[in-house]
Scaffold this motif. Structure first.
Motif, PDB file in Angstrom:
ATOM      1  N   LEU A  97       0.826  -1.209   0.000  1.00  0.00           N
ATOM      2  CA  LEU A  97       0.000   0.000   0.000  1.00  0.00           C
ATOM      3  C   LEU A  97       0.863   1.263   0.000  1.00  0.00           C
ATOM      4  CD1 LEU A  97      -2.779  -0.998   2.565  1.00  0.00           C
ATOM      5  CD2 LEU A  97      -3.111  -0.563   0.125  1.00  0.00           C
ATOM      6  N   TYR A 141       1.238   3.939  -3.058  1.00  0.00           N
ATOM      7  CA  TYR A 141       0.891   5.352  -2.812  1.00  0.00           C
ATOM      8  C   TYR A 141       2.041   6.279  -3.221  1.00  0.00           C
ATOM      9  CZ  TYR A 141      -0.032   9.713  -0.362  1.00  0.00           C
ATOM     10  OH  TYR A 141      -0.217  11.033  -0.068  1.00  0.00           O
ATOM     11  N   TYR A 200      -3.997   8.070  -3.267  1.00  0.00           N
ATOM     12  CA  TYR A 200      -4.503   6.890  -2.571  1.00  0.00           C
ATOM     13  C   TYR A 200      -5.643   6.232  -3.336  1.00  0.00           C
ATOM     14  CZ  TYR A 200      -8.184  10.123  -1.031  1.00  0.00           C
ATOM     15  OH  TYR A 200      -9.206  11.032  -0.992  1.00  0.00           O
ATOM     16  N   LEU A 232      -5.747   2.079  -4.794  1.00  0.00           N
ATOM     17  CA  LEU A 232      -4.623   1.319  -4.250  1.00  0.00           C
ATOM     18  C   LEU A 232      -4.976  -0.153  -4.026  1.00  0.00           C
ATOM     19  CD1 LEU A 232      -2.962   3.714  -1.624  1.00  0.00           C
ATOM     20  CD2 LEU A 232      -2.328   3.292  -4.004  1.00  0.00           C
ATOM     21  N   TYR A 233      -6.260  -0.464  -4.034  1.00  0.00           N
ATOM     22  CA  TYR A 233      -6.682  -1.852  -3.822  1.00  0.00           C
ATOM     23  C   TYR A 233      -6.019  -2.797  -4.824  1.00  0.00           C
ATOM     24  CZ  TYR A 233      -9.649  -6.001  -4.087  1.00  0.00           C
ATOM     25  OH  TYR A 233     -10.091  -7.298  -4.138  1.00  0.00           O
ATOM     26  N   LEU A 251     -10.397   1.027   0.395  1.00  0.00           N
ATOM     27  CA  LEU A 251      -9.110   1.336   1.018  1.00  0.00           C
ATOM     28  C   LEU A 251      -9.292   1.578   2.517  1.00  0.00           C
ATOM     29  CD1 LEU A 251      -6.080   1.872   0.629  1.00  0.00           C
ATOM     30  CD2 LEU A 251      -6.649   4.270   0.230  1.00  0.00           C
TER      31      LEU A 251
END
Length: 244
Positions: A50, A54, A60, A63-64, A125
């Motif tokens: 993560l 980022y 953000y 980001l999954y 997220l």
């Protein structure tokens, strides 16, 4: 209902009390240490993934996708915890553990994986971060407890971070399920309509609404239960510090 620290305070408290009477055997302890070390490392991989994603993207959003595979693997790996309880090497409730684990596996596979449109939602997220921090702390707690060398910082974090992580995770889960509703209804995902030879119908859209409603009575009960557990576990230490 899934949550970052749902019932974990109760589980840990009962486990610590049980261990004083009778702990797992040598082989079982060795296995549990290995299992918890692997799970700690797995969630650390997710956390690093993560952060790296980022830093690389500078955002953000989405980001999954950078941690989708390890998240599915290690969250599904938690199913072994139900087996641990069932065979008796961990003195926790099979029903409670099964409920906790299956609720997260459900959200991982039956919602986030199945409804691809929600994977870019920021709410995903939200619960992923809450789960990640919680699980790193939880599995570290178990590992050091099994080795009879539990640092106070980890103990404190386990019974403190849920104050923020639990509501954060629940909010992310609810918003993700809510975002999935129109797509589930439109596609008829996992729904069974009449007529059919089994004379049975199932509306997955309605089921998800029921799941969301179930959070209303469960969240406050579990949250305040954990607050009481925190007071039991950490209260005497804090009171001693005030005297000093």
């Amino acid at each position: 209902m899934s949550a970052p620290a749902m019932g974990t305070s109760k589980t840990a408290h009962s486990e610590s009390g049980h261990k004083k009477k009778k702990g797992p055997g040598t082989l079982a302890t060795a296995y549990l240490v290995i299992y918890n070390v692997i799970m700690t490392a797995g969630w650390l991989v997710i956390a690093v993934g993560l952060v790296r994603a980022y830093l690389a993207r500078g955002s953000y959003h989405g980001l999954y996708y950078s941690i989708e595979k390890p998240l599915k693997f290690f969250q599904t790996g938690a199913l072994l915890e139900i087996l641990h309880c069932a065979v008796g090497i961990v003195p926790s409730s099979v029903v409670l553990t099964g409920f906790q684990v299956m609720s997260r596996v459900f959200l991982t596979w039956a919602v986030t994986h199945s409804v691809r449109e929600v994977q870019s939602e920021d709410s995903v997220l939200l619960f992923v971060v809450a789960w990640t921090v919680t699980e790193i702390i939880r599995y570290s707690f178990y590992t050091f407890s099994l080795l009879n060398h539990l640092p106070y910082l980890i103990k404190w974090a386990r019974y403190t971070f849920f104050i923020v992580l639990y509501p954060m995770g629940v909010m992310g889960e609810l918003l993700t399920i809510y975002a999935a509703l129109p797509y589930v209804q439109k596609a008829g995902l996992y729904s069974i309509t009449l007529p059919n030879k089994y004379n049975f119908s199932f509306d997955y859209h309605t089921f998800l609404i029921f799941v969301m409603i179930s959070y209303i009575p469960l969240f406050p009960q579990l949250y305040f239960h954990m607050m009481r557990q925190r007071k039991k576990v950490l209260g005497h230490v804090e009171e001693y510090s005030k005297v000093e």
